[in-house]
Design an enzyme around this catalytic site. Structure first.
Site, short mmCIF file in Angstrom:
data_model
loop_
_atom_site.label_atom_id
_atom_site.label_comp_id
_atom_site.label_asym_id
_atom_site.label_seq_id
_atom_site.Cartn_x
_atom_site.Cartn_y
_atom_site.Cartn_z
N HIS A 18 -4.38 -47.05 -2.80
CA HIS A 18 -4.67 -46.68 -4.20
C HIS A 18 -3.39 -46.25 -4.93
CE1 HIS A 18 -8.98 -45.34 -2.89
NE2 HIS A 18 -9.04 -46.57 -3.36
N ASN A 35 -6.74 -59.80 -8.65
CA ASN A 35 -7.06 -58.92 -7.53
C ASN A 35 -8.00 -59.70 -6.61
OD1 ASN A 35 -7.93 -56.94 -5.81
ND2 ASN A 35 -8.52 -55.48 -7.41
N GLU A 72 -5.89 -49.53 -13.09
CA GLU A 72 -4.98 -50.19 -12.14
C GLU A 72 -4.48 -51.52 -12.69
OE1 GLU A 72 -8.06 -48.97 -9.20
OE2 GLU A 72 -6.43 -49.21 -7.77
N ARG A 130 -2.36 -57.88 -7.17
CA ARG A 130 -2.52 -56.67 -6.37
C ARG A 130 -2.42 -57.08 -4.91
NH1 ARG A 130 -7.91 -53.75 -4.46
NH2 ARG A 130 -6.94 -51.89 -3.59
N ARG A 167 -17.29 -44.77 4.03
CA ARG A 167 -16.31 -44.49 5.10
C ARG A 167 -16.34 -43.00 5.45
NH1 ARG A 167 -11.73 -47.07 1.76
NH2 ARG A 167 -12.55 -49.18 1.55
#
Ligand code: AMP
Length: 404
Positions: free
Chosen positions: A183, A10, A387, A94, A244
């Site tokens: 996601h 990743n 993940e 990823r 965010r």
């Protein structure tokens, strides 16, 4: 010797996270990360989980992703888990943005690389780093299958009514503006695990997945298929996140430009890095916010309330989108650990069939579990996301199956 190992990479803009898994039993053999790539004080943390090796940490300049992956390969070799091992079946990467092109995990070739590159304008922060990671890994093991697993892929099943923004179609198409969602690996994994928890096939259940980490997103999954999600063209839309803003009136941006004299880059930075929980109360860690709330801190209380209000709106919206909801699944750092968030998010939603059992909700566990009372019409689940395991599973499935 059968090759059953998958290395998951990743690559972020200045970091490289990795895990080596053995897919014969899903065991993790090593985990680690390189941080602050390109700086003087880069850090490599490597933890072998087999063979009795110890956690190792090294500090010192690591110039780029190429040097980072070589340093990781050297650490793996020390534990006899090196990249040259014949047991390594593939490397799974990823990749954040697959646009509308990539709906499945994909074996990487030159054409795939070129398309990931073409998508850079819609993912300027993520896709360049992902590409660097892939090219570096290819240089180290050119003979090995490399697979891209896209964050957007699970959401490509959304109907046009959910994926389209109500703006001029020509302008939208010219600039590839639409809802992509992110996601996806987590939403796929968690929705499937939730069905398992209910003893059903994914095709039989409708689930709202709430991935609440530092980044946060919701998805509506009907019979195993994503039909809506809260993140959009970029990961900025939707829920209130650590830093965010999530949803806001787009006119806020013009107002800040015209009246506030801010540039596009300054507003981008404000909304992505200095908004959400940190913008509202100065902290983005839910543990700290809860501690402050418990001490009666009004700013932290407001941040918590705004966060929960937005979550509730999405639960309501996705209940309407799905028509029938069988389960709501909480996952990621906040969703898995913050019992007060789960409790507050469903409080007052009894008419929608939602409730949590106080005692079950306060239990800490790494296992998927139900926290709703028996009588509740909708199951409330806590499902730790994974993940890396999902990327490894998808990668391994692809390289084991002969493909064109
Ligand atoms: P993630 O992005 O999934 O790694 O989630 C990171 C976030 O999870 C942190 O910023 C915290 O807000 C939150 N978090 C982690 N552990 C806890 C905990 N024990 N209680 C509440 N929030 C937590």
């Amino acid at each position: 010797m059968t090759s059953t190992r998958v290395l998951v990479l990743n690559s972020g803009s200045s970091s490289l996270k990795y895990q080596l898994l053995d897919m014969s039993d899903g065991a993790r053999l090593a985990v680690g990360l390189v941080e602050r790539i390109g700086e003087e004080n880069s850090r490599l943390k490597h933890e072998p989980l087999t063979g009795g090796g110890e956690l190792r940490e090294e500090f010192g300049p690591i110039a780029d992703h190429d040097a980072a992956l070589k340093a990781v390969a050297a650490e793996l070799s020390k534990d006899k888990l090196g990249l040259d091992s014949p047991e390594l079946a593939a490397i799974g990467h990823r990749v954040v943005h697959g646009g509308q092109t990539f709906t499945q995990p994909t074996v990487i070739d030159d054409e795939v690389l070129a398309e990931i590159e073409r998508l850079i304008p819609v993912a300027p922060l993520h896709n360049p780093a992902n590409l660097t990671g892939i090219r570096t890994a290819q240089a180290l093991r050119p003979d090995l299958p490399q697979v891209a697993v896209f964050d957007t892929a699970f959401h490509t099943t959304m109907p046009e009514s959910a994926a389209r923004y109500a703006i001029d179609v020509k302008t939208a198409d010219e600039h590839r503006i639409r809802r992509y969602g992110f996601h996806g690996t987590s939403h796929a994994y968690v929705s499937r695990k939730t069905a398992e928890l209910l003893g059903k096939d994914p095709s039989e259940v409708n689930v709202i997945v709430l991935h609440l980490g530092n980044g946060a997103s919701a998805s509506a999954v009907r019979g195993g298929v994503c039909v809506d999600t809260s993140m959009g063209l970029t990961p900025l839309e939707g829920l209130v996140m650590g830093t965010r803003s999530g949803d806001l009136d787009p006119a806020v941006i013009f107002h800040l430009m015209r009246v506030g004299g801010m540039s596009a880059d300054e507003i981008d930075n404000l909304l992505n890095k200095k908004s959400g929980l940190i913008g509202l109360c100065g902290d983005n860690d839910m543990r700290e916010i809860r501690r402050r709330v418990d001490e009666g801190d009004q700013e932290a209380q407001l941040a918590f309330d705004v966060y929960i209000h937005r979550l509730k709106k999405y639960i309501g919206a996705y209940s309407a989108v799905l028509g029938r909801v069988d389960a709501i699944a909480f996952t990621a750092g906040v969703g898995e650990n913050a019992a007060p968030v789960r409790e507050a998010a469903v409080a007052g939603l009894e008419e929608l069939g939602l409730a949590v059992d106080g005692e079950l909700n306060s239990v800490r566990s790494d296992e998927p579990r139900l926290v709703s009372p028996e009588y509740a019409r909708v199951a409330v689940a806590v499902v730790p996301t994974d993940e890396e395991l999902e990327i490894a599973t998808q990668t391994y499935a692809l390289v084991r199956t002969p493909h064109a």
